[in-house]
Design a protein around this motif. Sequence first.
Motif, short mmCIF file in Angstrom:
data_model
loop_
_atom_site.label_atom_id
_atom_site.label_comp_id
_atom_site.label_asym_id
_atom_site.label_seq_id
_atom_site.Cartn_x
_atom_site.Cartn_y
_atom_site.Cartn_z
N ASP A 69 0.85 -1.19 0.00
CA ASP A 69 0.00 0.00 0.00
C ASP A 69 0.88 1.25 0.00
O ASP A 69 1.79 1.37 0.82
N LEU A 70 0.63 2.12 -0.93
CA LEU A 70 1.39 3.37 -0.99
C LEU A 70 0.55 4.58 -0.58
O LEU A 70 1.00 5.71 -0.71
N SER A 71 -0.64 4.35 -0.12
CA SER A 71 -1.54 5.48 0.10
C SER A 71 -1.10 6.37 1.24
O SER A 71 -1.56 7.50 1.37
N SER A 72 -0.17 5.89 2.07
CA SER A 72 0.28 6.73 3.17
C SER A 72 1.40 7.68 2.74
O SER A 72 1.78 8.57 3.50
N LEU A 73 1.92 7.48 1.54
CA LEU A 73 3.00 8.34 1.09
C LEU A 73 2.48 9.75 0.78
O LEU A 73 1.35 9.91 0.33
N PRO A 74 3.29 10.75 1.02
CA PRO A 74 2.88 12.09 0.63
C PRO A 74 2.75 12.17 -0.89
O PRO A 74 3.54 11.56 -1.62
N LYS A 75 1.74 12.86 -1.34
CA LYS A 75 1.46 12.92 -2.78
C LYS A 75 1.66 14.33 -3.29
O LYS A 75 1.26 15.31 -2.65
N ALA A 76 2.29 14.42 -4.43
CA ALA A 76 2.49 15.71 -5.07
C ALA A 76 1.52 15.84 -6.24
O ALA A 76 1.06 14.85 -6.80
N GLY A 77 1.19 17.05 -6.59
CA GLY A 77 0.32 17.26 -7.74
C GLY A 77 -1.08 16.78 -7.45
O GLY A 77 -1.60 16.91 -6.35
N ASP A 78 -1.69 16.20 -8.48
CA ASP A 78 -3.04 15.67 -8.33
C ASP A 78 -2.98 14.21 -7.91
O ASP A 78 -2.64 13.35 -8.72
N TYR A 85 -1.16 1.55 -4.90
CA TYR A 85 -0.30 0.41 -4.54
C TYR A 85 0.95 0.40 -5.42
O TYR A 85 0.96 0.93 -6.53
N LYS A 86 1.94 -0.29 -4.89
CA LYS A 86 3.13 -0.61 -5.69
C LYS A 86 3.29 -2.12 -5.72
O LYS A 86 3.18 -2.78 -4.67
N GLY A 87 3.55 -2.66 -6.89
CA GLY A 87 3.84 -4.08 -7.01
C GLY A 87 5.33 -4.30 -7.21
O GLY A 87 6.03 -3.44 -7.77
N THR A 88 5.82 -5.42 -6.76
CA THR A 88 7.19 -5.84 -7.06
C THR A 88 7.10 -7.18 -7.76
O THR A 88 6.59 -8.15 -7.18
N ILE A 89 7.57 -7.23 -8.99
CA ILE A 89 7.37 -8.42 -9.82
C ILE A 89 8.66 -9.22 -9.92
O ILE A 89 9.72 -8.67 -10.24
N PHE A 90 8.52 -10.50 -9.65
CA PHE A 90 9.65 -11.42 -9.76
C PHE A 90 9.41 -12.36 -10.94
O PHE A 90 8.32 -12.92 -11.09
N CYS A 91 10.43 -12.54 -11.75
CA CYS A 91 10.40 -13.56 -12.80
C CYS A 91 11.70 -14.36 -12.74
O CYS A 91 12.72 -13.87 -12.24
N PHE A 105 -0.24 0.99 -9.31
CA PHE A 105 -1.62 0.98 -9.78
C PHE A 105 -2.51 1.46 -8.66
O PHE A 105 -2.08 1.62 -7.51
N GLN A 106 -3.76 1.71 -8.98
CA GLN A 106 -4.71 2.08 -7.94
C GLN A 106 -5.99 1.27 -8.10
O GLN A 106 -6.26 0.73 -9.18
N THR A 107 -6.72 1.18 -7.04
CA THR A 107 -8.02 0.52 -7.08
C THR A 107 -9.11 1.55 -6.87
O THR A 107 -8.94 2.50 -6.10
N ILE A 108 -10.22 1.36 -7.57
CA ILE A 108 -11.36 2.27 -7.44
C ILE A 108 -12.62 1.44 -7.30
O ILE A 108 -12.61 0.22 -7.51
N GLY A 109 -13.69 2.11 -6.96
CA GLY A 109 -14.95 1.43 -6.79
C GLY A 109 -15.09 0.87 -5.39
O GLY A 109 -14.11 0.70 -4.66
N ALA A 110 -16.32 0.58 -5.02
CA ALA A 110 -16.55 -0.03 -3.72
C ALA A 110 -15.82 -1.35 -3.64
O ALA A 110 -15.74 -2.10 -4.61
N ASP A 111 -15.25 -1.64 -2.49
CA ASP A 111 -14.56 -2.90 -2.28
C ASP A 111 -13.40 -3.09 -3.24
O ASP A 111 -13.02 -4.22 -3.54
N GLU A 112 -12.83 -1.98 -3.74
CA GLU A 112 -11.64 -2.03 -4.60
C GLU A 112 -11.84 -2.99 -5.78
O GLU A 112 -10.98 -3.80 -6.10
N SER A 113 -12.96 -2.87 -6.44
CA SER A 113 -13.34 -3.86 -7.44
C SER A 113 -12.69 -3.67 -8.81
O SER A 113 -12.77 -4.55 -9.65
N VAL A 114 -12.06 -2.54 -9.03
CA VAL A 114 -11.43 -2.29 -10.33
C VAL A 114 -10.01 -1.78 -10.12
O VAL A 114 -9.76 -0.92 -9.27
N MET A 115 -9.09 -2.31 -10.91
CA MET A 115 -7.68 -1.89 -10.87
C MET A 115 -7.38 -1.09 -12.13
O MET A 115 -7.63 -1.56 -13.25
N VAL A 116 -6.83 0.09 -11.94
CA VAL A 116 -6.52 0.96 -13.07
C VAL A 116 -5.12 1.53 -12.89
O VAL A 116 -4.45 1.26 -11.90
N GLY A 117 -4.71 2.37 -13.84
CA GLY A 117 -3.39 2.97 -13.75
C GLY A 117 -3.27 3.89 -12.56
O GLY A 117 -4.26 4.35 -11.98
#
Lengths: 212, 199
Positions: A69-78, A85-91, A105-117
Amino acid sequence: MVHRAILSLLVIASVAFFSPNGHSQHFDGLWFKLTAKVKGRTLEWDGKGTDVVESKAKGTVVGYMYVEDLSSLPKAGDPPPGTLYKGTIFCEVDSEWTIVDMPTFQTIGADESVMVGSGFPGDIGIVLHLALDGGDSEEGEEKVGGPSNYLRFVFTARSSFKVNKDGDVTKASFKSFEAAMPFGQADESYLIGGGRISAKSIDPSKLPFDPT
Amino acid sequence: MIHRVCLSILVLGCMALFAPEGRSQAMQGLWFRVTVKVNTRGVLSGSGDMDGLLPKLVHAHQVIYIHVDSNSTPGENTFLYHANIWSRDDFDEWTQSGETQFTTYQPGERLMAGATSGASDSGISIELPTEGGTLRVDFVANAKVKQKGGTTKASFKSIGAVVPEGSVGLDDVGTVALFGGATVRGKSVDSSKLPFDPS
């Protein structure tokens, strides 16, 4: 009445309403197994631009993602309107599990039902990379910053969760509506096309590597 | 052997042969009639507990025109084109509503991708007007180019397309954000067949 532009939308059913927004940050601390099914075209050429071969291609790529979860980070701009959120991908590359991307990415909608940019510049849609096995490097050089053989995806997704009576997430999954693969590279080939990305949460004890 | 991350590429057909170099940059100057079909899910947002995913798909269909007006050769194997997008506005008038860039891979120009054709690329981006909003489509496409007797015909069809963001205003529910996939098809048309005068 003026005939308006232009998109003839057909909402097939009436609007239904949704579960209350009782939980947030569902993704925080979860591990996911990612599966990308791709279908597209490859281009191979001899470096002179005169012997190009186009082929149909399809396949499956697997990776693992840890989400914070990145929502606690201070945000600049809009700031993005959803939960960030931030993901860390391993391959797996050359038999070693390697961090290959850190998408936001971020989640929107009730219950975080959609993931968008994330809404940050350049992140319209979720943009992530998955590595193909056997990334290369110049002789005498170490691979830095991930492999050179990779696929790039742009997508948005629908997510779902199972939550216990204490409000803890016990299972989570997401699946892309669609995914575009605008670029990929595998040794001497370029790959472009589309596909779908799906993911299910897994217990970290089931990971094929030790992330610590 | 350790189970590896793999892409099992299946070559389904025979290798396609390409047109000679003389056919290159064939899309310069062409007009395309482009049909965009989107298949999206709508999300209500900004209404608190009512936020969420609409229960059914939101389908949309739109015709636009694209004019390819310039090109360059940034890479050994690629051409970069600039194009203007024409669509109908709120008053049903055709207007130049945007622009885009795309790359074709030569020889043969069989594939169309985004302008940078590299690690930062999201594909070919087009923006469409909706009632009360806009819709963005990012895609890559297969293309066909035929030249005969000084005439060039071309077409393309998306092989991967996504709607990463969009919105539309619906009378009964307000603004709905849209996300999903799309199919984009284009076919070259003679400029005399355009439904508007671009001059």
